[in-house]
Write an enzyme that holds these catalytic residues in place. Structure first.
Site, PDB file in Angstrom:
ATOM      1  N   ASN A 165      46.389  56.919  51.051  1.00 44.02           N
ATOM      2  CA  ASN A 165      46.092  56.108  49.873  1.00 44.02           C
ATOM      3  C   ASN A 165      45.180  54.975  50.307  1.00 44.02           C
ATOM      4  O   ASN A 165      45.389  54.353  51.351  1.00 44.02           O
ATOM      5  CB  ASN A 165      47.366  55.525  49.253  1.00 44.02           C
ATOM      6  CG  ASN A 165      47.064  54.630  48.054  1.00 44.02           C
ATOM      7  OD1 ASN A 165      46.959  53.425  48.173  1.00 44.02           O
ATOM      8  ND2 ASN A 165      46.894  55.239  46.895  1.00 44.02           N
ATOM      9  N   TYR A 169      44.484  45.478  47.294  1.00 42.72           N
ATOM     10  CA  TYR A 169      45.567  44.566  46.982  1.00 42.72           C
ATOM     11  C   TYR A 169      45.259  43.230  47.665  1.00 42.72           C
ATOM     12  O   TYR A 169      45.053  43.191  48.876  1.00 42.72           O
ATOM     13  CB  TYR A 169      46.912  45.104  47.496  1.00 42.72           C
ATOM     14  CG  TYR A 169      47.064  46.597  47.345  1.00 42.72           C
ATOM     15  CD1 TYR A 169      47.190  47.179  46.089  1.00 42.72           C
ATOM     16  CD2 TYR A 169      47.060  47.441  48.450  1.00 42.72           C
ATOM     17  CE1 TYR A 169      47.324  48.553  45.940  1.00 42.72           C
ATOM     18  CE2 TYR A 169      47.201  48.814  48.319  1.00 42.72           C
ATOM     19  CZ  TYR A 169      47.328  49.365  47.062  1.00 42.72           C
ATOM     20  OH  TYR A 169      47.452  50.722  46.920  1.00 42.72           O
ATOM     21  N   ARG A 170      45.251  42.166  46.897  1.00 43.83           N
ATOM     22  CA  ARG A 170      44.877  40.890  47.480  1.00 43.83           C
ATOM     23  C   ARG A 170      45.809  40.534  48.639  1.00 43.83           C
ATOM     24  O   ARG A 170      46.973  40.936  48.669  1.00 43.83           O
ATOM     25  CB  ARG A 170      44.903  39.797  46.414  1.00 43.83           C
ATOM     26  CG  ARG A 170      46.304  39.371  46.017  1.00 43.83           C
ATOM     27  CD  ARG A 170      46.293  38.438  44.831  1.00 43.83           C
ATOM     28  NE  ARG A 170      47.595  37.824  44.626  1.00 43.83           N
ATOM     29  CZ  ARG A 170      48.115  37.572  43.425  1.00 43.83           C
ATOM     30  NH1 ARG A 170      47.459  37.915  42.335  1.00 43.83           N
ATOM     31  NH2 ARG A 170      49.295  36.989  43.334  1.00 43.83           N
ATOM     32  N   TRP A 183      51.556  44.268  46.947  1.00 42.58           N
ATOM     33  CA  TRP A 183      51.815  45.585  46.374  1.00 42.58           C
ATOM     34  C   TRP A 183      52.565  45.417  45.053  1.00 42.58           C
ATOM     35  O   TRP A 183      53.779  45.180  45.032  1.00 42.58           O
ATOM     36  CB  TRP A 183      52.637  46.445  47.332  1.00 42.58           C
ATOM     37  CG  TRP A 183      51.786  47.156  48.342  1.00 42.58           C
ATOM     38  CD1 TRP A 183      50.559  47.693  48.144  1.00 42.58           C
ATOM     39  CD2 TRP A 183      52.118  47.410  49.710  1.00 42.58           C
ATOM     40  NE1 TRP A 183      50.083  48.264  49.298  1.00 42.58           N
ATOM     41  CE2 TRP A 183      51.021  48.108  50.274  1.00 42.58           C
ATOM     42  CE3 TRP A 183      53.223  47.113  50.508  1.00 42.58           C
ATOM     43  CZ2 TRP A 183      51.010  48.510  51.604  1.00 42.58           C
ATOM     44  CZ3 TRP A 183      53.210  47.519  51.823  1.00 42.58           C
ATOM     45  CH2 TRP A 183      52.121  48.220  52.359  1.00 42.58           C
ATOM     46  N   GLY A 188      49.933  52.855  44.967  1.00 44.12           N
ATOM     47  CA  GLY A 188      50.190  53.914  45.942  1.00 44.12           C
ATOM     48  C   GLY A 188      50.677  53.405  47.277  1.00 44.12           C
ATOM     49  O   GLY A 188      51.599  53.964  47.882  1.00 44.12           O
ATOM     50  N   GLU A 229      41.520  58.647  47.518  1.00 43.90           N
ATOM     51  CA  GLU A 229      40.376  57.853  47.075  1.00 43.90           C
ATOM     52  C   GLU A 229      39.156  58.083  47.957  1.00 43.90           C
ATOM     53  O   GLU A 229      38.020  57.960  47.497  1.00 43.90           O
ATOM     54  CB  GLU A 229      40.747  56.366  47.094  1.00 43.90           C
ATOM     55  CG  GLU A 229      41.697  55.928  45.992  1.00 43.90           C
ATOM     56  CD  GLU A 229      43.153  56.286  46.279  1.00 43.90           C
ATOM     57  OE1 GLU A 229      43.987  56.130  45.373  1.00 43.90           O
ATOM     58  OE2 GLU A 229      43.453  56.724  47.419  1.00 43.90           O
ATOM     59  N   ASP A 277      43.948  34.557  38.899  1.00 38.68           N
ATOM     60  CA  ASP A 277      43.755  35.992  38.802  1.00 38.68           C
ATOM     61  C   ASP A 277      42.791  36.397  37.700  1.00 38.68           C
ATOM     62  O   ASP A 277      42.306  35.570  36.939  1.00 38.68           O
ATOM     63  CB  ASP A 277      45.099  36.687  38.608  1.00 38.68           C
ATOM     64  CG  ASP A 277      45.205  37.944  39.451  1.00 38.68           C
ATOM     65  OD1 ASP A 277      44.248  38.733  39.463  1.00 38.68           O
ATOM     66  OD2 ASP A 277      46.237  38.122  40.112  1.00 38.68           O
TER      67      ASP A 277
END
Length: 597
Positions: A165, A169-170, A183, A188, A229, A277
């Site tokens: 995967n 993710y920051r 997460w 994933g 991906e 964000d």
């Protein structure tokens, strides 16, 4: 296509769509405000060569216009995906003639995947003396918990099946060798970590920074859980991804700028956030797993890529919309009754989507609604508009009018309580908890929509503005002062002929444009708590809403603050603008508004 990040940067430079900033800049707040002002004006990509405290160059705003995002993709992936869909519909049953006609796709697919290489630029420097504090990681907003890595490509594999995967993710930088790992639910990498943590085992993780633009774009694509991906990245790039082995538990993408190699230990959490964000507000502090970096690999002259998120539209908006265009031909293949689907980036994508679906028998549209709400990241969609007639879903005003003209809210508006919610959406009762709404507008029109409001303002109403046919934006006092306003106004005769009212603290702002309406409405309400009507009754265990329907989008007590640059940083950037851009060719936009009106 572009084999690595610097090839893309070189192309932007040749196109006069990149500006190099040689003046010294601070990665704490200053760079992010420069970026925001440039993107607000539709300006160029930026390459900072003198970031205080870091030996590395910093690139931002690489994909911050539709043109640059399209350039990163190219036309080839969309053409190939459309061709694959065409073959899926026509190839069966296979015949020699059909297979021969499909040979073009076969040749293309031979270039999809990965390839092993003995060496790559990313391993020009490899060290176990990890110093994350030397990376030019940005602190973007004054209340952020610290500096964050904002374009990390996090690679993990399933502890049992080995399936990979790649996600984005920051990552909050805690110290020289550890970061947070954000997460969220439905991600994933988080699924992989849950399996490892159940065994009290660490999960190996490798984080890439840079590499082919295709790699960055594919990491945020809403692919089905078991579709790698990297295959999409290879498809976009038109060649196999080069991988170097022998430097950690995972092969390294050889053309990356950096690779952070380490693990996420079980049963370890640290407070992460706050963080400004892409919803346009601060996401608050919560506990998340910790990534412990054991080795660092990078190019000798590595370029650190970063982005900045905030009120729409930011860089992630242009990437997200282009990904939707790329993947849209696949939706009817995965969900056969869904003809067109669009999620609205102005709402953070998960807050609102609309779809055109087939209605071949009564209420079939709801089967499509359940299918959409059960599909990968689409399952986090908070509100869904559905119709079975053609409308341009990108034109939100037209789409909303289309639904309102056709709906019977008594039977066509559904609210489902006690469900999961996007982690970044704070409208529900608790983190990850909330509800969903589905509103159908099927068949032919059943009403003529009003377009002019001429009645006297009811008590407690400060302003009324027409957003579109059938929809009014209504200003009222704060929730704390008038908690029952939505229920009261739904019954007021002044609004009797209007199918939809949106109650807001900021009527002028909300009604100014579709972007404003989408952002101020759908990021601030939760269906189960904030939908009201002139009458609500239970019919066969279904809540029947008799119009007008009222969405109460006034800010809730305790809702996170809207993102605004602090005065000191704003003053510094204004004063130094000519130092950053001595040529005078870079316009200074309004970062407080972004693309809002």
């Amino acid at each position: 296509m572009f084999p690595d990040l610097r090839a893309f940067i070189d192309r932007l430079r040749r196109d006069d769509d990149l500006v190099t900033v040689e003046a010294p800049v601070d990665r704490h707040l200053e760079v992010a405000e420069i970026h925001r002002r440039v993107i607000a004006a539709g300006g160029p990509a930026l390459l900072f060569t003198n970031v205080t405290g870091s030996p590395f160059r910093l690139a931002t705003n690489l994909f911050g216009t539709p043109r640059r995002a399209e350039l990163a993709f190219g036309e080839r992936p969309l053409r190939l995906i459309r061709r694959l869909v065409e073959l899926a519909e026509t190839l069966l049953p296979p015949t020699p003639a059909k297979l021969w006609d499909a040979r073009d796709v076969g040749l293309e697919l031979l270039r999809v995947g990965t390839k092993r290489v003995s060496v790559g630029p990313v391993v020009e420097r490899v060290t176990s003396d990890v110093r994350l504090d030397r990376l030019p990681a940005l602190t973007c907003w004054s209340e952020d918990g610290g500096p964050f890595i904002t374009l990390p490509l996090v690679y993990t594999t399933h502890p049992d099946r080995g399936g990979p995967n790649l996600g984005m993710y920051r990552m909050q930088v805690y110290d020289s060798h550890s970061t947070g790992m954000h997460w969220q639910i439905g991600k994933g990498g988080g699924y992989h970590y849950a399996v490892a943590e159940a065994r009290r085992a660490p999960l190996p993780a490798t984080v890439f920074l840079g590499g082919p633009p295709a790699l960055i774009l594919s990491a945020i694509a809403p692919l089905p859980e078991n579709v790698p991906e990297i295959l999409l990245a290879s498809l976009i790039a038109g060649e196999r991804m080069p991988q170097v082995r022998g430097h950690g538990p995972h092969p390294l993408i050889g053309s990356s700028e950096f690779a952070l190699i380490g693990e996420v230990p079980p049963d370890t959490r640290r407070p992460e956030g706050p963080f400004g964000d892409h919803y346009g507000y601060y996401s608050l502090q919560h506990d998340y797993p910790v990534f412990q970096v054991q080795r660092l690999a990078h190019r000798a002259d590595a370029i650190y890529p970063a982005t900045v998120v905030g009120k729409p539209r930011q860089e992630d908006f242009f990437i997200g919309d282009l990904l939707q265009e790329l993947l849209s031909p696949l939706f009817p293949l995965v969900m056969p009754a869904v003809e067109r689907l669009w999620s609205y980036g102005e709402t953070g994508y998960h807050s609102l989507a609309a779809a055109i679906v087939k209605q071949r028998y009564a209420r079939e549209a709801m089967a499509s609604a359940f299918r959409i709400l059960g599909e990968g990241q689409l399952s986090l969609t908070k509100f869904l508009l559905l119709t079975d007639r053609h409308v341009d879903l990108k034109d939100f005003r037209a789409t909303l009018e289309h639904v309102l003209a056709r709906t019977h809210p008594e039977t066509d508006l559904y609210v489902f309580s006690n469900l999961s919610m996007d982690t970044l959406d704070y409208t529900g009762p608790a983190v990850n908890q909330g509800s969903k709404g589905v509103w159908l507008g099927l068949g032919d029109s059943v009403r003529e929509l009003p377009r002019r409001f001429a009645a006297a303002l009811p008590q407690g109403v400060t302003d009324v503005r027409v957003f579109c046919g059938g929809c009014l934006v209504v200003g009222a006092g704060p929730r704390l002062e008038d908690a029952d306003a939505a229920v009261r106004l739904a019954k007021d005769e002044a609004f009797r002929d209007w199918p939809l009212l949106v109650l807001t603290d900021e009527p002028a702002r909300a009604a100014a444009s579709p972007i404003n309406f989408l952002w101020t409405t759908f990021t601030r309400f939760e269906p189960a708590a904030d939908i009201h009507a002139a009458e609500q009754r239970v019919v066969r265990n279904h809540i029947a809403y008799s119009g007008p329907v009222v969405i109460d989008a006034r800010l809730k007590p305790g809702f996170p603050r809207e993102l605004v640059c602090d005065e000191g940083t704003a003053a510094t950037v204004s004063r130094r603008w000519k130092e950053y851009f001595p040529s005078g060719r870079v316009e200074m936009g309004d970062s407080a508004k972004a693309h809002l009106d």
